[in-house]
Design an enzyme around this catalytic site. Structure first.
Site, PDB file in Angstrom:
ATOM      1  CG  HIS A   1      -5.003  -8.085  -0.713  1.00 11.58           C
ATOM      2  ND1 HIS A   1      -5.780  -9.216  -0.670  1.00 11.58           N
ATOM      3  CD2 HIS A   1      -5.713  -7.187  -1.438  1.00 11.58           C
ATOM      4  CE1 HIS A   1      -6.910  -9.005  -1.326  1.00 11.58           C
ATOM      5  NE2 HIS A   1      -6.893  -7.779  -1.799  1.00 11.58           N
TER       6      HIS A   1
ATOM      7  CG  ASP B   1      -1.048  -2.457  -1.984  1.00 12.95           C
ATOM      8  OD1 ASP B   1      -2.095  -2.249  -1.367  1.00 12.95           O
ATOM      9  OD2 ASP B   1      -0.779  -3.541  -2.537  1.00 12.95           O
TER      10      ASP B   1
END
Ligand SMILES: C[C@H](CCC[C@@H](C)[C@H]1CC[C@H]2[C@@H]3[C@H](O)C[C@@H]4C[C@H](O)CC[C@]4(C)[C@H]3C[C@H](O)[C@]12C)C(=O)SCCNC(=O)CCNC(=O)[C@H](O)C(C)(C)COP(=O)(O)OP(=O)(O)OC[C@H]1O[C@@H](n2cnc3c(N)ncnc32)[C@H](O)[C@@H]1OP(=O)(O)O
Length: 381
Positions: free
Chosen positions: A122, A152
């Site tokens: 992540h 992200d």
């Protein structure tokens, strides 16, 4: 809008790819999000302007449908780890053979090669691997990730959107598509090039949190105000720093030199004491209209009502929520974000498949076999 007529197939992912799809939809692209079937609800909070088709890619018919969608589309955006699309029979070689103009965007954490390519991860992992996380955080504390913004979104979704637009532009000359290998590790690091490039001028010689831009400098930090809110100070240049001191009622002659790094902790304590004496609004009255580079730290609930943001219309209200308007503003072909409710999973399955040439009876057959799912707008899935 700038991307009017561009057709994008976005395979449903977690955050980076959905943001990339939203950016492209905001600027006029037709974005079809391909959701899994048998999913209770979409995790895509960035679904603005998209349509949803629910398709089971673990069936041959599902794969065939996706292939047909890609034959008649400009971009396919896939958010899976390396090798997943190939396993489905939907790898770049296959899809680009069917449609040589296709732009095949692969948005991953670690890229399509390297020992980590198939590892889960992540934002925080990619940020750590980029090197940037080592520079983020207060002095004496552990590294701290700024939400999931850097890998992200900045280094992931937005960088991938740039890649797609670049490939679309190049295709106007070559007539050919290509594969985009968008690694969030590399996207984050690239976005942070300034950190590497400014080492030569001594910007990062201190430990984490002891440099000019990472919380070490008293003139580039946040301060708590009397009402428990905060202000942000960015008075780096001498002429702005003088205005900061003036607003604080301080005389430079009584203080150590601005760039005396050894005195920064003491100077910070002086500023803390001053800022604690007035409320955030009172400091706005002191500093608004000056070049002291002092601004209120606005909450998500405050931000749209601030006079500056309100006058520009920087935030828009839709059926679901209030959120930032698309940026940047193009003078002649500005973005026009869709403000209606986000699509339910499969809400547009019928509409899209018919657009792409399927007959109603085919769709019925696919639905009966669980290859596709349809939903009623607003249905509680
Ligand atoms: C920090 C961010 C994460 C933000 C996400 C959050 C917004 C949400 C994450 C968890 C959510 C919470 C949670 O669900 C619990 C609550 C649930 C409740 O309902 C709502 C509230 C919750 C609190 C909920 C709230 C939020 O929604 C959450 C917090 C990020 O960093 S995101 C970036 C992640 N990394 C990447 O994108 C890099 C590339 N991708 C990957 O590395 C992998 O995809 C990943 C992300 C590691 C996931 O790996 P996974 O094994 O799950 O998948 P893949 O290996 O990619 O393979 C995909 C498989 O799926 C098959 N498939 C795909 N499409 C279809 C289809 N249409 N039909 C059938 N099958 C399909 C595909 O074939 C693959 O199958 P195989 O594994 O068999 O090959």
């Amino acid at each position: 809008m700038a991307l009017a007529g561009i057709r994008i197939i976005e395979l449903a992912g977690l955050a980076p790819a959905p943001f990339c799809g939203m950016v492209l939809a905001d600027f006029g692209a037709s974005v079809i999000r391909v959701d899994r079937t048998k999913v209770a609800m979409s995790l895509d909070t960035l679904a603005r302007g998209k349509r949803s088709v629910a398709l089971n890619l673990k069936t041959p018919e599902g794969v065939a449908i996706l292939k047909k969608l890609c034959v008649k589309s400009d971009v396919v955006l896939e958010p899976y780890r390396k090798g997943v699309m190939e396993k489905l029979g939907l790898g770049p070689e296959t899809l680009l053979k069917d449609n040589p103009r296709l732009i095949y965007a692969r948005l991953t954490g670690y890229g399509q090669s390297g020992p980590y390519a198939t590892a889960a991860g992540h934002d925080i992992n990619y940020l750590a691997m980029s090197g940037l996380l080592s520079r983020l955080g207060r002095h004496g504390e552990k590294p701290h990730a700024p939400l999931n913004l850097v890998a992200d979104f900045a280094g992931g979704g937005l960088t991938c959107a740039l890649g797609i637009v670049l490939a679309l532009l190049e295709r106007t000359r070559s007539g050919k598509g290509q594969v985009i290998d968008a690694s969030m590790v590399e996207g984050a690091a690239y976005m942070g090039s300034f950190v590497w490039k400014s080492r030569a001028i001594g910007m990062w010689e201190g430990d984490r949190g002891q440099n000019m831009l990472d919380g070490g400098a008293p003139f580039y930090d946040t301060y708590r105000t009397a009402d428990g809110k905060h202000v942000a100070v960015g008075a780096m240049e001498g002429q702005f720093y003088q205005q900061l001191l003036h607003g604080l009622g301080l005389d430079a002659a009584d203080l150590p030199p601005q760039m005396s790094m050894g005195d920064w902790p003491e100077l910070k304590r002086v500023f803390e004491g001053r800022f604690a004496a007035k409320t955030q609004a009172e400091w706005a009255d002191v500093f608004d209209g000056t070049d002291a580079c002092v601004t209120p730290v606005l909450s998500l609930d405050q931000v749209s009502a601030h006079p500056h943001n309100k006058e520009r219309g920087s935030f828009v209200v839709g059926d679901d929520d209030e959120s930032p308007r698309p940026a940047p503003v193009l003078s002649r072909t500005p973005a026009d974000p869709c403000l209606s409710r986000d699509p339910a999973i499969g809400q547009h399955t019928c509409e899209v498949l018919q657009e792409y040439g399927y007959e109603s009876q085919d769709i019925e057959r696919f639905a009966a076999a669980g290859v596709v799912e349809r939903s009623i707008p607003g249905a509680k899935l």
